[in-house]
Design a protein around this motif. Sequence first.
Motif, short mmCIF file in Angstrom:
data_model
loop_
_atom_site.label_atom_id
_atom_site.label_comp_id
_atom_site.label_asym_id
_atom_site.label_seq_id
_atom_site.Cartn_x
_atom_site.Cartn_y
_atom_site.Cartn_z
N SER A 27 0.84 -1.20 0.00
CA SER A 27 0.00 0.00 0.00
C SER A 27 0.87 1.24 0.00
N SER A 28 0.29 2.35 -0.45
CA SER A 28 1.06 3.59 -0.53
C SER A 28 0.13 4.79 -0.42
N PHE A 29 0.74 5.98 -0.27
CA PHE A 29 -0.03 7.22 -0.21
C PHE A 29 0.68 8.29 -1.02
N LEU A 30 -0.08 9.29 -1.40
CA LEU A 30 0.45 10.46 -2.10
C LEU A 30 -0.32 11.68 -1.62
N VAL A 31 0.41 12.74 -1.25
CA VAL A 31 -0.19 14.03 -0.92
C VAL A 31 0.59 15.09 -1.66
N SER A 32 -0.12 15.90 -2.46
CA SER A 32 0.55 16.93 -3.25
C SER A 32 -0.23 18.23 -3.12
N GLY A 33 0.45 19.28 -2.70
CA GLY A 33 -0.22 20.57 -2.50
C GLY A 33 0.48 21.69 -3.26
N ARG A 34 -0.28 22.72 -3.58
CA ARG A 34 0.25 23.86 -4.32
C ARG A 34 -0.49 25.11 -3.87
N ARG A 35 0.26 26.22 -3.77
CA ARG A 35 -0.36 27.51 -3.42
C ARG A 35 0.42 28.64 -4.06
N THR A 36 -0.34 29.61 -4.56
CA THR A 36 0.30 30.84 -5.04
C THR A 36 0.41 31.81 -3.87
N TYR A 37 1.39 32.74 -3.99
CA TYR A 37 1.55 33.74 -2.93
C TYR A 37 1.58 35.15 -3.50
N ILE A 38 0.77 35.36 -4.55
CA ILE A 38 0.64 36.72 -5.08
C ILE A 38 0.08 37.64 -4.00
N ASP A 39 -0.82 37.13 -3.17
CA ASP A 39 -1.43 37.95 -2.13
C ASP A 39 -0.41 38.47 -1.14
N MET A 40 0.69 37.74 -0.94
CA MET A 40 1.73 38.20 -0.02
C MET A 40 2.46 39.42 -0.58
N PHE A 41 2.64 39.45 -1.92
CA PHE A 41 3.24 40.63 -2.55
C PHE A 41 2.29 41.83 -2.43
N LEU A 42 1.00 41.55 -2.58
CA LEU A 42 0.02 42.64 -2.45
C LEU A 42 0.06 43.23 -1.05
N LYS A 43 0.14 42.36 -0.04
CA LYS A 43 0.13 42.84 1.34
C LYS A 43 1.40 43.61 1.69
N ALA A 44 2.48 43.36 0.93
CA ALA A 44 3.74 44.06 1.20
C ALA A 44 3.70 45.52 0.74
N SER A 45 2.71 45.86 -0.09
CA SER A 45 2.59 47.23 -0.58
C SER A 45 2.12 48.17 0.53
N LYS A 46 2.61 49.40 0.49
CA LYS A 46 2.19 50.41 1.47
C LYS A 46 0.90 51.10 1.04
N ASP A 47 0.49 50.86 -0.18
CA ASP A 47 -0.72 51.47 -0.71
C ASP A 47 -1.93 50.65 -0.24
N THR A 48 -2.81 51.23 0.54
CA THR A 48 -3.98 50.50 1.07
C THR A 48 -4.92 50.07 -0.04
N ALA A 49 -4.89 50.77 -1.18
CA ALA A 49 -5.74 50.37 -2.29
C ALA A 49 -5.27 49.04 -2.90
#
Length: 764
Positions: free
Chosen positions: A252-274
């Motif tokens: 028997s065996s298992f597989l777990v594969s995950g993926r996530r983008t982090y564009i939102d982290m670049f957005l949060k790094a901006s000083k512009d609240t907009a």
Amino acid sequence: MFLFHAQAQDKASVSGVVKSKKNGETLIGASVRVAALNVGTTSNEYGFYSLSLPKGKHVLEISAVGVAIKQLEINLTGNLRMDVALEEANANELQGVVVKSSSTMSGRSLSSTQMGVEKLTMKETKNIPVLLGERDVLKTVQLLPGIKSAGEGSSGFYVRGGAADQNLILLDEAPVYNASHLLGFFSTFNSDAIKDINVYKGGMPAQYGGRLSSVLDIKMNDGNNQDYNVGGSLGLISAKLNVEGPIQKDKSSFLVSGRRTYIDMFLKASKDTAINQNTLYFYDLNGKMNFTLGSKDRLYLSGYFGRDKLGVGKTFALNWGNGTGTLRWNHIFSNKLFSNTSLIFSNYDYKISIRSGSNDVDVFSQIRDWNIKEELQWYVSDKHNLRMGVNAIYHTMRPGEITSSESSNFNNSILQRRYSWENAAYVSDVWKVSPKFNLSYGVRATAFSILGKGDFYNIDADGKVTDTVHYNDGQVVKTYFNLEPRAAASYQLNSSTSLKTSYVRNVQNLHLISNSTSASPTDKWVASTNIIKPEISDQVSLGYYKNLGNNVYELTVEAYYKTMQNQVDYRDGADVFNNDAIETQLLFGKGRAYGIEWLLKKKAGQFTGWLSYTLSKTERKINGINNGEWYNARQDRTHDIAIVGMYQLNDKWTFSANWIFYTGDAITFPSGKYKVDDQVVYYYTERNGYRMPNYHRLDLGATLQLAKRKKFSSELTFSLYNAYGRENAYTINFRESKDDPNKTEAVRVALFKFVPSVSYNFKF
């Protein structure tokens, strides 16, 4: 008669499962043959094979892409069970396998009757340049003949004149209704979790149904049952992690594969609240377990869950995603009879939230399926391979539900839920008539039952409701019965050349309603009703196949002609999103598509790649549109070219490039304008009577192998999307000229110019 009976009695079967020795994965499409007798077979989707041979001594040759050929001597005195584990080939062995092997090794068999099929492995997609460094199987599929991109950066695609919703996309047998992330720029399929891809453009086997144009059948990795492995990547906008290993070694065996983008982290790094209050990311998760319960039984449990989130401050949010689950049981009844039983779940939904002071509104839509399948494969003899099965799908559709706060000025609006049963039974046979001539034939019978509870309408020619009939919960409104015959034949002219022909009828009962030029997560799925009839297509194909240069090159030429009934389009000015009687906004007619496809592929050596070209035409004819005359379908493109090349310079460096050209999409532009209360109003005449500018683009890529040891490997992947910076038109908008109000300006909007990327990949 006595002689024939005696010969039949002198035969026996050798059967078993072909797998990889390295990780225990079953191998799909592995070739099992006896060269001296010129007979052979291939392993099915779960690695099982069965081959009837005369009793006596034989040498079995077992081979598959990416592994070394294995030869086994057997003395067949009766039925024999033989499971085979193949070792991974090194680079030199792999080149030898490709050159010396039969055409089956490349995924294309000269003797097989199957037409219009493209097979891909993850190795073939590894080095192709991609957008923002994210390896994408759907973008690779779009580089093949007869398969056209739905637009700049889009993971949607059109096949042989079909619309985007006419493609059946399966992930471990589960339908995926929206296979895109980030509004279509990435697909939902994480390449690290994928084992095998088959694309059927025509001549689909009888086990597939429900869509008119194509089947994209994707199988997930089973998981390594020999050793634990961790792999992943870090790119400019996303990161992936893949973990697999044995639960019980060899069992028997298992597989777990995950993926996530982090564009939102670049957005949060901006000083512009907009900017920093906006949201833009997606994530997905693939999981799979499999258990060997004995020599005859194997159990699989796999699933996928993915979600996109898009938000503008606190005023607007859109999130959508898919969820699938498959429980599958393989059972070997005998050396000739194989069974697969599956219970499948699929869900797609989206939610829009608008927050504007006192007007708070939520919009929700969903399609959910429960599906049960039973299939038997009966290897009757060395001449007949029978496949039969049944499946039943229960669809639940929630077309749209608008809810608002008590203080809102909007009224709640809940469109009626729709329920339906989609049932099918099928049988097909592959008959090896002679060493040169093969025939496959079968039929698929479908019954689509529309169920209450709800109101159903009758309408007149102008789209006005003339009558309303109410049905109670579970009451059958209407059932559509259809037969879908399938037939194909191949004739091998010599050891390197064959001709094939096929005919297939397909029926589709689920329809995607959209009046935008590109796919959107908020497009609406609707089922057939008493007014919306099942779409039907009939396709005939003819193909020429040639292996060249000692099997180093493949040439494929296929021509097709397809007619379509009950095609759906929208009325001018239609409101397809907030209308319970959606039929009042639609028109129905017929379509046709025809074309010819060329593919020249080089499979071996330091330089590999392919050249594909499609010449095609796609049209619709619907009363109420274009004065009832034929008009270009939205997906019509005359020319489509892709050139793909990969060059392995040495053990460290691999370079790649692809160039794409296609005719501009058919589109509806305004033919004139007039003013009403000082407001400019554009009017339109011919549907899809204009063209977007022609599209072309060059992408470059390079892979640097940093380390390659037994326990650890790593690499850097570089890519440059749109290398010569062409500003291809994504949309064209019209506005009044600022200098002269009597003039109208066409404004071209381009998405990408130069897009460089780099990603780091590792495995240990």
